[in-house]
Write a protein that holds these residues in place. Structure first.
Motif, PDB file in Angstrom:
ATOM      1  N   ASN A  11      46.014  -9.711 -30.036  1.00  0.00           N
ATOM      2  CA  ASN A  11      46.190  -8.624 -31.000  1.00  0.00           C
ATOM      3  C   ASN A  11      44.941  -8.406 -31.838  1.00  0.00           C
ATOM      4  N   GLU A  12      44.353  -9.506 -32.291  1.00  0.00           N
ATOM      5  CA  GLU A  12      43.162  -9.388 -33.139  1.00  0.00           C
ATOM      6  C   GLU A  12      41.999  -8.777 -32.351  1.00  0.00           C
ATOM      7  N   LEU A  13      41.897  -9.127 -31.078  1.00  0.00           N
ATOM      8  CA  LEU A  13      40.798  -8.588 -30.266  1.00  0.00           C
ATOM      9  C   LEU A  13      41.035  -7.129 -29.903  1.00  0.00           C
ATOM     10  N   ARG A  14      42.288  -6.687 -30.024  1.00  0.00           N
ATOM     11  CA  ARG A  14      42.613  -5.283 -29.728  1.00  0.00           C
ATOM     12  C   ARG A  14      42.242  -4.374 -30.887  1.00  0.00           C
ATOM     13  N   LEU A  15      42.170  -4.954 -32.097  1.00  0.00           N
ATOM     14  CA  LEU A  15      41.853  -4.136 -33.277  1.00  0.00           C
ATOM     15  C   LEU A  15      40.451  -3.567 -33.138  1.00  0.00           C
ATOM     16  N   ASP A  36      32.168  -5.382 -28.548  1.00  0.00           N
ATOM     17  CA  ASP A  36      32.683  -4.925 -27.258  1.00  0.00           C
ATOM     18  C   ASP A  36      33.341  -6.104 -26.554  1.00  0.00           C
ATOM     19  N   VAL A  37      34.535  -5.858 -26.005  1.00  0.00           N
ATOM     20  CA  VAL A  37      35.269  -6.943 -25.345  1.00  0.00           C
ATOM     21  C   VAL A  37      35.517  -6.558 -23.887  1.00  0.00           C
ATOM     22  N   HIS A  38      35.198  -7.476 -22.987  1.00  0.00           N
ATOM     23  CA  HIS A  38      35.464  -7.260 -21.560  1.00  0.00           C
ATOM     24  C   HIS A  38      36.234  -8.463 -21.020  1.00  0.00           C
ATOM     25  N   TYR A  39      37.351  -8.189 -20.337  1.00  0.00           N
ATOM     26  CA  TYR A  39      38.176  -9.281 -19.802  1.00  0.00           C
ATOM     27  C   TYR A  39      37.970  -9.444 -18.297  1.00  0.00           C
ATOM     28  N   ILE A  40      38.095 -10.683 -17.862  1.00  0.00           N
ATOM     29  CA  ILE A  40      38.154 -10.994 -16.435  1.00  0.00           C
ATOM     30  C   ILE A  40      39.404 -11.846 -16.240  1.00  0.00           C
ATOM     31  N   PHE A  41      40.268 -11.451 -15.308  1.00  0.00           N
ATOM     32  CA  PHE A  41      41.492 -12.215 -15.082  1.00  0.00           C
ATOM     33  C   PHE A  41      41.400 -12.931 -13.731  1.00  0.00           C
ATOM     34  N   THR A  42      41.643 -14.232 -13.784  1.00  0.00           N
ATOM     35  CA  THR A  42      41.417 -15.029 -12.575  1.00  0.00           C
ATOM     36  C   THR A  42      42.669 -15.164 -11.715  1.00  0.00           C
ATOM     37  N   ARG A  43      43.834 -14.844 -12.255  1.00  0.00           N
ATOM     38  CA  ARG A  43      45.060 -15.088 -11.460  1.00  0.00           C
ATOM     39  C   ARG A  43      46.062 -13.949 -11.538  1.00  0.00           C
ATOM     40  N   ASN A  44      45.622 -12.724 -11.644  1.00  0.00           N
ATOM     41  CA  ASN A  44      46.626 -11.652 -11.712  1.00  0.00           C
ATOM     42  C   ASN A  44      46.583 -10.768 -10.469  1.00  0.00           C
ATOM     43  N   GLY A  45      46.756 -11.396  -9.335  1.00  0.00           N
ATOM     44  CA  GLY A  45      46.790 -10.632  -8.089  1.00  0.00           C
ATOM     45  C   GLY A  45      45.397 -10.413  -7.541  1.00  0.00           C
ATOM     46  N   THR A  46      44.637  -9.562  -8.246  1.00  0.00           N
ATOM     47  CA  THR A  46      43.265  -9.317  -7.796  1.00  0.00           C
ATOM     48  C   THR A  46      42.314 -10.326  -8.420  1.00  0.00           C
ATOM     49  N   GLY A  47      42.876 -11.461  -8.836  1.00  0.00           N
ATOM     50  CA  GLY A  47      42.110 -12.452  -9.594  1.00  0.00           C
ATOM     51  C   GLY A  47      40.779 -12.824  -8.961  1.00  0.00           C
ATOM     52  N   ARG A  48      39.786 -13.057  -9.792  1.00  0.00           N
ATOM     53  CA  ARG A  48      38.465 -13.439  -9.300  1.00  0.00           C
ATOM     54  C   ARG A  48      37.720 -14.174 -10.395  1.00  0.00           C
ATOM     55  N   ARG A  49      36.677 -14.852 -10.009  1.00  0.00           N
ATOM     56  CA  ARG A  49      35.874 -15.642 -10.945  1.00  0.00           C
ATOM     57  C   ARG A  49      34.734 -14.803 -11.512  1.00  0.00           C
ATOM     58  N   ILE A  50      34.244 -15.207 -12.650  1.00  0.00           N
ATOM     59  CA  ILE A  50      33.119 -14.509 -13.265  1.00  0.00           C
ATOM     60  C   ILE A  50      31.890 -14.602 -12.344  1.00  0.00           C
ATOM     61  N   GLY A  51      31.127 -13.515 -12.274  1.00  0.00           N
ATOM     62  CA  GLY A  51      29.944 -13.507 -11.414  1.00  0.00           C
ATOM     63  C   GLY A  51      28.772 -12.796 -12.077  1.00  0.00           C
ATOM     64  N   VAL A  52      27.674 -12.720 -11.345  1.00  0.00           N
ATOM     65  CA  VAL A  52      26.434 -12.126 -11.871  1.00  0.00           C
ATOM     66  C   VAL A  52      26.690 -10.707 -12.373  1.00  0.00           C
ATOM     67  N   ALA A  53      27.465  -9.923 -11.596  1.00  0.00           N
ATOM     68  CA  ALA A  53      27.661  -8.520 -11.960  1.00  0.00           C
ATOM     69  C   ALA A  53      28.342  -8.389 -13.320  1.00  0.00           C
ATOM     70  N   ASP A  54      29.315  -9.288 -13.612  1.00  0.00           N
ATOM     71  CA  ASP A  54      30.002  -9.229 -14.915  1.00  0.00           C
ATOM     72  C   ASP A  54      29.009  -9.469 -16.054  1.00  0.00           C
ATOM     73  N   VAL A  55      28.205 -10.493 -15.895  1.00  0.00           N
ATOM     74  CA  VAL A  55      27.287 -10.870 -16.979  1.00  0.00           C
ATOM     75  C   VAL A  55      26.191  -9.811 -17.115  1.00  0.00           C
ATOM     76  N   ASN A  56      25.752  -9.295 -15.985  1.00  0.00           N
ATOM     77  CA  ASN A  56      24.699  -8.278 -16.012  1.00  0.00           C
ATOM     78  C   ASN A  56      25.199  -6.986 -16.642  1.00  0.00           C
ATOM     79  N   THR A  57      26.426  -6.586 -16.303  1.00  0.00           N
ATOM     80  CA  THR A  57      26.958  -5.303 -16.782  1.00  0.00           C
ATOM     81  C   THR A  57      27.462  -5.390 -18.217  1.00  0.00           C
ATOM     82  N   HIS A  58      28.103  -6.494 -18.566  1.00  0.00           N
ATOM     83  CA  HIS A  58      28.777  -6.563 -19.867  1.00  0.00           C
ATOM     84  C   HIS A  58      28.054  -7.454 -20.878  1.00  0.00           C
ATOM     85  N   GLY A  59      26.941  -8.054 -20.472  1.00  0.00           N
ATOM     86  CA  GLY A  59      26.122  -8.804 -21.415  1.00  0.00           C
ATOM     87  C   GLY A  59      24.984  -7.938 -21.929  1.00  0.00           C
TER      88      GLY A  59
END
Ligand code: FAD
Length: 254
Positions: A180-184, A190-213
């Motif tokens: 809730n606090e992060l939704r405010l 800027d907040v970006h989520y990665i979900f590891t176990r929700n069906g399309t789950g995957r691990r953090i990779g270079v593209a995540d850090v490059n795009t959202h860092g």
């Protein structure tokens, strides 16, 4: 005063559990009244010691979730100053590890009014100060969000304009701590989520850090916290993307 909080002699204090807040089905935030708490910097942790009736004792480290009440080198009136709470205390958020010795007790058994011993604040490297000016990248794996949330709260408490980016890897949306606090809306966060176990789950990779860092040229302060494997993966990615190792600060939860 801030220096005292970072390097002061550590003593065991008896803290009393004041409130409990469920964050997810398996994580809860415990707020403690701590006599003579000196204040802390976001990113620091405490050692919690539990002692059984037969004298057996064990201890674990837990990051401070509250912002610390320290700004611009001075300590304000209390250790908790977010969410409308303000008293001389601290907050810890404990994620229950199913076969664990200590975390199930803290996350499920400990009751309001119960005492625990704690020692701190500990650590002077994995900290963010509201006087810092570089852009900040926070990368959290699971309960590794805890010390990073303290930094987000300290930024807000200090009305800092330093831009923050958070990449937060959790199992599923239901496992997001402080959702809730992060939704405010918070300007400059800027907040970006990665979900590891929700069906399309995957691990953090270079593209995540490059795009959202941040680009390495911006020389951001990077704070990475979570399980050891997660932290090592992200730190390697950041260095491969050109970030200076001294700007990549890590905390491993084991
Ligand atoms: C500096 C620091 C700060 C920390 N801050 C926090 C925090 O804010 N919140 C929090 O919940 N935890 C935090 N931890 C982790 C915490 O100290 C304990 O390791 C964790 O609560 C598990 O303890 P336990 O006694 O329940 O499990 P143990 O009995 O020690 O271990 C039981 C099993 O779980 C595995 N295990 C241990 N720790 C973890 C883990 N973190 N994740 C998954 N499996 C694990 C062990 O390898 C073992 O197989 C922090 C650790 C460090 C070093």
């Amino acid at each position: 005063m801030a220096r005292t909080a970072v390097s002061g002699r550590l003593i065991w204090r008896v803290a009393t559990l004041a409130t409990i807040r469920d964050e997810t089905a398996t994580a809860r935030t415990l707020s403690f009244d701590v006599p003579d708490w000196p204040g802390h910097l976001p990113g620091q942790h405490v050692d919690v010691r539990l002692t059984a009736d037969d004298g057996y004792s064990t201890q674990r480290s837990y990051s401070l979730a509250s912002d610390g009440g320290i700004s611009d080198g001075g300590i304000s009136d209390g250790g908790i100053s977010h969410g409308g709470i303000s008293h001389g205390g601290i907050e810890l958020t404990v994620q229950k590890v199913d076969d664990g010795e200590v975390s199930p007790y803290l996350a499920s058994v400990l009751k309001v009014g119960d005492p625990v011993e704690l020692r701190g604040p500990v650590g002077g490297w994995f900290v963010w100060r509201p006087t810092d000016t570089a852009p900040v990248l926070l990368v959290a794996g699971g309960s590794g969000i805890v010390p990073l949330m303290a930094m987000i709260r300290a930024r807000q408490a200090a009305a800092s304009r330093v831009p923050f980016r958070l990449i937060y890897s959790a199992r599923t949306p239901a496992d997001v701590i402080y959702a809730n606090e992060l939704r405010l809306p918070a300007g400059g966060l800027d907040v970006h989520y990665i979900f590891t176990r929700n069906g399309t789950g995957r691990r953090i990779g270079v593209a995540d850090v490059n795009t959202h860092g941040w680009p390495a040229d911006f020389e951001p302060d990077c704070f990475v916290c979570g399980p050891t494997g997660f932290v090592e993966t992200v730190a390697d990615i950041l260095v491969a993307l050109g970030h200076q190792p001294r700007k990549v600060k890590t905390e491993r939860f084991g």
